[in-house]
Enzyme design. Structure first.
Site, PDB file in Angstrom:
ATOM      1  N   SER A  83       0.788  -1.150  -0.046  1.00 49.33           N
ATOM      2  CA  SER A  83       0.125   0.017  -0.016  1.00 49.33           C
ATOM      3  C   SER A  83       0.762   1.194  -0.012  1.00 49.33           C
ATOM      4  O   SER A  83       1.979   1.350   0.623  1.00 49.33           O
ATOM      5  CB  SER A  83      -0.802  -0.004   1.359  1.00 49.33           C
ATOM      6  OG  SER A  83      -1.413   1.149   1.416  1.00 49.33           O
ATOM      7  N   TYR A  87      -1.905  -1.420  10.801  1.00 51.55           N
ATOM      8  CA  TYR A  87      -2.144  -1.830   9.236  1.00 51.55           C
ATOM      9  C   TYR A  87      -1.168  -1.612   8.422  1.00 51.55           C
ATOM     10  O   TYR A  87      -0.459  -2.293   7.756  1.00 51.55           O
ATOM     11  CB  TYR A  87      -3.478  -1.318   8.705  1.00 51.55           C
ATOM     12  CG  TYR A  87      -3.564  -1.397   7.282  1.00 51.55           C
ATOM     13  CD1 TYR A  87      -3.778  -2.469   6.809  1.00 51.55           C
ATOM     14  CD2 TYR A  87      -3.293  -0.449   6.460  1.00 51.55           C
ATOM     15  CE1 TYR A  87      -4.163  -2.950   5.394  1.00 51.55           C
ATOM     16  CE2 TYR A  87      -3.348  -0.439   5.224  1.00 51.55           C
ATOM     17  CZ  TYR A  87      -3.735  -1.746   4.588  1.00 51.55           C
ATOM     18  OH  TYR A  87      -3.835  -2.000   3.076  1.00 51.55           O
ATOM     19  N   LYS A 132       2.091  -4.042   6.319  1.00 56.66           N
ATOM     20  CA  LYS A 132       2.470  -3.900   4.947  1.00 56.66           C
ATOM     21  C   LYS A 132       3.873  -3.754   4.951  1.00 56.66           C
ATOM     22  O   LYS A 132       4.621  -4.444   4.031  1.00 56.66           O
ATOM     23  CB  LYS A 132       1.636  -2.717   4.254  1.00 56.66           C
ATOM     24  CG  LYS A 132       0.399  -3.148   4.150  1.00 56.66           C
ATOM     25  CD  LYS A 132      -0.007  -4.179   3.319  1.00 56.66           C
ATOM     26  CE  LYS A 132      -1.651  -4.737   3.304  1.00 56.66           C
ATOM     27  NZ  LYS A 132      -1.664  -5.843   2.677  1.00 56.66           N
ATOM     28  N   TYR A 178      -0.459  -0.028  -3.914  1.00 49.23           N
ATOM     29  CA  TYR A 178      -1.376   0.576  -4.418  1.00 49.23           C
ATOM     30  C   TYR A 178      -1.693   1.988  -3.959  1.00 49.23           C
ATOM     31  O   TYR A 178      -1.466   2.136  -2.775  1.00 49.23           O
ATOM     32  CB  TYR A 178      -3.000  -0.326  -4.233  1.00 49.23           C
ATOM     33  CG  TYR A 178      -2.749  -1.822  -4.346  1.00 49.23           C
ATOM     34  CD1 TYR A 178      -2.035  -2.491  -5.442  1.00 49.23           C
ATOM     35  CD2 TYR A 178      -3.648  -2.533  -3.440  1.00 49.23           C
ATOM     36  CE1 TYR A 178      -1.857  -3.794  -5.340  1.00 49.23           C
ATOM     37  CE2 TYR A 178      -3.558  -3.954  -3.541  1.00 49.23           C
ATOM     38  CZ  TYR A 178      -2.768  -4.605  -4.483  1.00 49.23           C
ATOM     39  OH  TYR A 178      -2.657  -5.874  -4.400  1.00 49.23           O
TER      40      TYR A 178
HETATM   41  P1  NAD Z   1     -11.069  -7.038   0.866  1.00 44.31           P
HETATM   42  O1  NAD Z   1     -11.172  -6.994   2.028  1.00 44.31           O
HETATM   43  O2  NAD Z   1     -11.955  -6.658   0.003  1.00 44.31           O
HETATM   44  O3  NAD Z   1     -10.276  -8.467   0.209  1.00 44.31           O
HETATM   45  C1  NAD Z   1      -9.693  -9.163   1.227  1.00 44.31           C
HETATM   46  C2  NAD Z   1     -10.107 -10.675   1.135  1.00 44.31           C
HETATM   47  O4  NAD Z   1      -9.135 -11.311   1.979  1.00 44.31           O
HETATM   48  C3  NAD Z   1     -11.368 -10.795   1.658  1.00 44.31           C
HETATM   49  O5  NAD Z   1     -12.314 -11.565   0.741  1.00 44.31           O
HETATM   50  C4  NAD Z   1     -11.253 -11.501   3.042  1.00 44.31           C
HETATM   51  O6  NAD Z   1     -12.376 -12.461   3.142  1.00 44.31           O
HETATM   52  C5  NAD Z   1      -9.973 -12.326   2.749  1.00 44.31           C
HETATM   53  N1  NAD Z   1      -9.226 -12.613   4.021  1.00 44.31           N
HETATM   54  C6  NAD Z   1      -8.742 -11.766   4.791  1.00 44.31           C
HETATM   55  N2  NAD Z   1      -7.910 -12.451   5.879  1.00 44.31           N
HETATM   56  C7  NAD Z   1      -7.882 -13.757   5.398  1.00 44.31           C
HETATM   57  C8  NAD Z   1      -7.137 -15.093   5.987  1.00 44.31           C
HETATM   58  N3  NAD Z   1      -6.544 -14.986   6.943  1.00 44.31           N
HETATM   59  N4  NAD Z   1      -7.392 -16.160   5.205  1.00 44.31           N
HETATM   60  C9  NAD Z   1      -8.177 -16.043   4.040  1.00 44.31           C
HETATM   61  N5  NAD Z   1      -8.751 -15.021   3.432  1.00 44.31           N
HETATM   62  C10 NAD Z   1      -8.745 -13.859   4.358  1.00 44.31           C
HETATM   63  O7  NAD Z   1      -9.789  -6.096   0.582  1.00 44.31           O
HETATM   64  P2  NAD Z   1      -9.212  -5.380  -1.003  1.00 44.31           P
HETATM   65  O8  NAD Z   1      -9.571  -4.196  -0.845  1.00 44.31           O
HETATM   66  O9  NAD Z   1      -9.638  -6.596  -1.838  1.00 44.31           O
HETATM   67  O10 NAD Z   1      -7.678  -5.594  -0.416  1.00 44.31           O
HETATM   68  C11 NAD Z   1      -6.755  -6.728  -1.022  1.00 44.31           C
HETATM   69  C12 NAD Z   1      -5.408  -6.517  -0.435  1.00 44.31           C
HETATM   70  O11 NAD Z   1      -4.892  -5.013  -0.922  1.00 44.31           O
HETATM   71  C13 NAD Z   1      -5.283  -6.501   1.317  1.00 44.31           C
HETATM   72  O12 NAD Z   1      -4.208  -6.894   1.532  1.00 44.31           O
HETATM   73  C14 NAD Z   1      -5.240  -4.800   1.384  1.00 44.31           C
HETATM   74  O13 NAD Z   1      -4.474  -4.716   2.392  1.00 44.31           O
HETATM   75  C15 NAD Z   1      -4.471  -4.375   0.103  1.00 44.31           C
HETATM   76  N6  NAD Z   1      -4.843  -2.795   0.042  1.00 44.31           N
HETATM   77  C16 NAD Z   1      -5.940  -2.389  -0.249  1.00 44.31           C
HETATM   78  C17 NAD Z   1      -6.343  -1.303  -0.689  1.00 44.31           C
HETATM   79  C18 NAD Z   1      -7.667  -0.589  -0.561  1.00 44.31           C
HETATM   80  O14 NAD Z   1      -7.795   0.714  -0.549  1.00 44.31           O
HETATM   81  N7  NAD Z   1      -8.665  -1.249  -0.990  1.00 44.31           N
HETATM   82  C19 NAD Z   1      -5.150  -0.208  -0.653  1.00 44.31           C
HETATM   83  C20 NAD Z   1      -3.704  -0.812  -0.496  1.00 44.31           C
HETATM   84  C21 NAD Z   1      -3.834  -2.244  -0.146  1.00 44.31           C
HETATM   85  N1  UFG Z   2     -12.433  11.545   2.701  1.00 39.23           N
HETATM   86  C1  UFG Z   2     -13.717  12.424   3.028  1.00 39.23           C
HETATM   87  N2  UFG Z   2     -14.870  12.075   3.670  1.00 39.23           N
HETATM   88  C2  UFG Z   2     -15.136  10.705   3.752  1.00 39.23           C
HETATM   89  C3  UFG Z   2     -14.062   9.966   3.204  1.00 39.23           C
HETATM   90  C4  UFG Z   2     -12.842  10.197   2.953  1.00 39.23           C
HETATM   91  O1  UFG Z   2     -13.536  13.723   2.987  1.00 39.23           O
HETATM   92  O2  UFG Z   2     -16.192  10.143   4.265  1.00 39.23           O
HETATM   93  C5  UFG Z   2     -11.427  12.164   2.397  1.00 39.23           C
HETATM   94  C6  UFG Z   2     -10.157  11.587   3.130  1.00 39.23           C
HETATM   95  O3  UFG Z   2     -10.089  12.783   4.059  1.00 39.23           O
HETATM   96  C7  UFG Z   2      -8.934  11.719   2.170  1.00 39.23           C
HETATM   97  C8  UFG Z   2      -9.624  11.154   0.759  1.00 39.23           C
HETATM   98  O4  UFG Z   2     -11.070  11.650   1.012  1.00 39.23           O
HETATM   99  O5  UFG Z   2      -8.479  13.068   1.973  1.00 39.23           O
HETATM  100  C9  UFG Z   2      -9.400   9.790   0.662  1.00 39.23           C
HETATM  101  O6  UFG Z   2     -10.134   9.020   1.743  1.00 39.23           O
HETATM  102  P1  UFG Z   2      -9.974   7.450   1.929  1.00 39.23           P
HETATM  103  O7  UFG Z   2     -10.642   6.972   3.157  1.00 39.23           O
HETATM  104  O8  UFG Z   2     -10.898   7.035   0.519  1.00 39.23           O
HETATM  105  O9  UFG Z   2      -8.643   6.893   1.466  1.00 39.23           O
HETATM  106  P2  UFG Z   2      -7.186   7.091   2.084  1.00 39.23           P
HETATM  107  O10 UFG Z   2      -6.536   7.722   1.238  1.00 39.23           O
HETATM  108  O11 UFG Z   2      -7.479   7.715   3.638  1.00 39.23           O
HETATM  109  O12 UFG Z   2      -6.832   5.600   2.402  1.00 39.23           O
HETATM  110  C10 UFG Z   2      -6.712   4.725   1.547  1.00 39.23           C
HETATM  111  C11 UFG Z   2      -6.989   3.031   1.976  1.00 39.23           C
HETATM  112  C12 UFG Z   2      -5.853   2.800   2.995  1.00 39.23           C
HETATM  113  C13 UFG Z   2      -4.583   2.751   2.087  1.00 39.23           C
HETATM  114  C14 UFG Z   2      -4.348   4.298   1.638  1.00 39.23           C
HETATM  115  C15 UFG Z   2      -3.167   4.421   0.771  1.00 39.23           C
HETATM  116  O13 UFG Z   2      -8.003   3.337   2.853  1.00 39.23           O
HETATM  117  O14 UFG Z   2      -5.942   1.528   3.312  1.00 39.23           O
HETATM  118  O15 UFG Z   2      -5.555   4.585   0.770  1.00 39.23           O
HETATM  119  O16 UFG Z   2      -3.094   3.510  -0.211  1.00 39.23           O
HETATM  120  F1  UFG Z   2      -3.344   2.827   2.967  1.00 39.23           F
END
Ligand code: NAD
Ligand code: UFG
Length: 335
Positions: free
Chosen positions: A124, A148, A152, A176
């Site tokens: 992330s 969290y 990572k 990401y």
């Molecule tokens: P998500 O929660 O939709 O998907 C994660 C999946 O993993 C879920 O289906 C959950 O059931 C499964 N899971 C969790 N723990 C498990 C375990 N111990 N064994 C088996 N399955 C398990 O999340 P996502 O948004 O698809 O994120 C996927 C990955 O990308 C995560 O590692 C997350 O930290 C990372 N990531 C997500 C974002 C974001 O904004 N969505 C940003 C940066 C990184």
């Molecule tokens: N925001 C609002 N109102 C809301 C939600 C968000 O104003 O209700 C604003 C936040 O302050 C920020 C922007 O929208 O400025 C984006 O916020 P998000 O919560 O959508 O995303 P973040 O950048 O805070 O975090 C996301 C993921 C994290 C990851 C990070 C960097 O949730 O897991 O991106 O990849 F670590």
């Protein structure tokens, strides 16, 4: 290739499974459904018109993982499974460290035992902390403000050390930026439990009338209009980034930013959503959210240079597809 996708029923994992199947790979999903539903696996198969093998298991369960490696000839692993809620990680640090770190160790042990040398990991942009934008892979990592983010950063270090010790092991650490949007079919997308923390799912629920108005967290940042700037990336582009990373793996550990390189403010996103979907998003400005940074966007040139991948879909497509998924949750697949 036969690819084991952990967390393949989740948001990014499900889109990546469809991209892998489209590219001709076979997919084995391991997911405990803690944050997803088994019907998503069915939808992946409907979209791709191909079968996938699904194991409802916990990836921290070494025996269950061993059984999968014994049964299938795995060529590579994409490890999405993990807990991802930043705020929750502060309240439940042990859950986060256990789930996110132990899963990485269990999988890499199985990879070593069965000679699997291709590994792609979900990291992330949060590992950059509050660095100077644009974030580039050569930057030193700053301490993150939550468990969290630490999971990572730690997983990245573990995987890098393993690659350094075992020259045959290839690992891509994908950082990401802000994944949003949904599959064009409207069949799979992001469905957070309860009130969404993230901006785009909050906006789609305001558009649907499930939530009254968006709260914009702060308008006094040093940004274009004072609201927070992020690098939103369409989940379909992100999924393609995984296929590119997998197919272009070379020995050692390699870090890639997966973002668009474009910063968008909260108010710019609201405006794009209104334009793309012809809906109104009422909002109010409230205090800053603790832990937020002003700006986060990628220098995405390394992935383009080394993987031949770049994001193609713009903010309008992201808003359109996110809204289609929310609006047509039970919609049919459009051919
Ligand atoms: P998500 O929660 O939709 O998907 C994660 C999946 O993993 C879920 O289906 C959950 O059931 C499964 N899971 C969790 N723990 C498990 C375990 N111990 N064994 C088996 N399955 C398990 O999340 P996502 O948004 O698809 O994120 C996927 C990955 O990308 C995560 O590692 C997350 O930290 C990372 N990531 C997500 C974002 C974001 O904004 N969505 C940003 C940066 C990184
Ligand atoms: N925001 C609002 N109102 C809301 C939600 C968000 O104003 O209700 C604003 C936040 O302050 C920020 C922007 O929208 O400025 C984006 O916020 P998000 O919560 O959508 O995303 P973040 O950048 O805070 O975090 C996301 C993921 C994290 C990851 C990070 C960097 O949730 O897991 O991106 O990849 F670590």
């Amino acid at each position: 290739m036969n690819i084991l996708v952990t967390g393949g029923a989740g948001y990014i994992g499900s889109h990546t499974c469809t991209a892998l199947l489209k590219a001709g790979h076979s997919v084995i999903i391991a997911d405990n459904l803690s944050n997803s539903k088994s019907e998503t696996v069915r939808k992946i198969m409907d979209i791709a018109d191909k079968e996938v093998t699904f194991y409802e298991i916990d990836v921290t369960d070494a025996e269950a993982i061993d059984t999968i490696f014994r049964k299938h000839k795995i060529d590579g692993v994409i490890h999405f499974a993990g807990l991802k809620a930043v705020g929750e990680s502060v309240d439940k640090p042990l859950d986060y460290y256990y789930n996110n770190i132990v899963s990485t160790m269990v999988l890499t042990k199985a990879c070593q035992k069965y000679g699997v040398n291709r590994f792609v990991f979900s990291s992330s942009a949060t590992v950059y902390g509050d660095n100077k934008v644009p974030f580039v892979e050569t930057m030193g990592l700053l301490p993150t403000t939550n468990p969290y983010g630490e999971t990572k950063a730690m997983s990245e270090r573990i995987l890098t050390d393993i690659a350094n010790a075992n020259p045959a092991f290839s690992v891509s650490l994908l950082r990401y930026f802000n994944p949003v949007g949904a599959h064009w079919s409207g069949l799979i997308g992001e469905r957070p439990n309860g009130i969404p923390n993230n901006l785009m799912p909050y906006v789609t629920q305001v558009a649907k009338g499930k939530l009254g108005k968006l709260r914009v967290f702060g308008n006094d940042y040093l940004t274009v209009d004072g609201t927070g700037v992020r690098d939103y990336i369409h989940v379909a582009d992100l999924a393609e980034g995984h296929v590119a990373a997998l197919e272009n793996l070379t020995e050692g550990a390699h870090v890639y930013n997966l973002g668009t390189g474009q910063g968008t403010s909260v108010l710019e996103l609201v405006k794009a959503f209104e334009e793309a979907n012809d809906v109104k998003i009422p909002y109010e400005i409230v205090d800053r959210r603790p832990g937020d940074i002003a700006s986060c966007y990628a220098d995405a040139s390394k992935a383009e240079r080394e993987l031949g991948w770049e994001a193609k879909l713009d903010i309008i497509a992201m808003c359109r597809d996110a809204w289609r998924f929310e609006k047509n949750y039970k919609g049919k697949l459009r051919k």
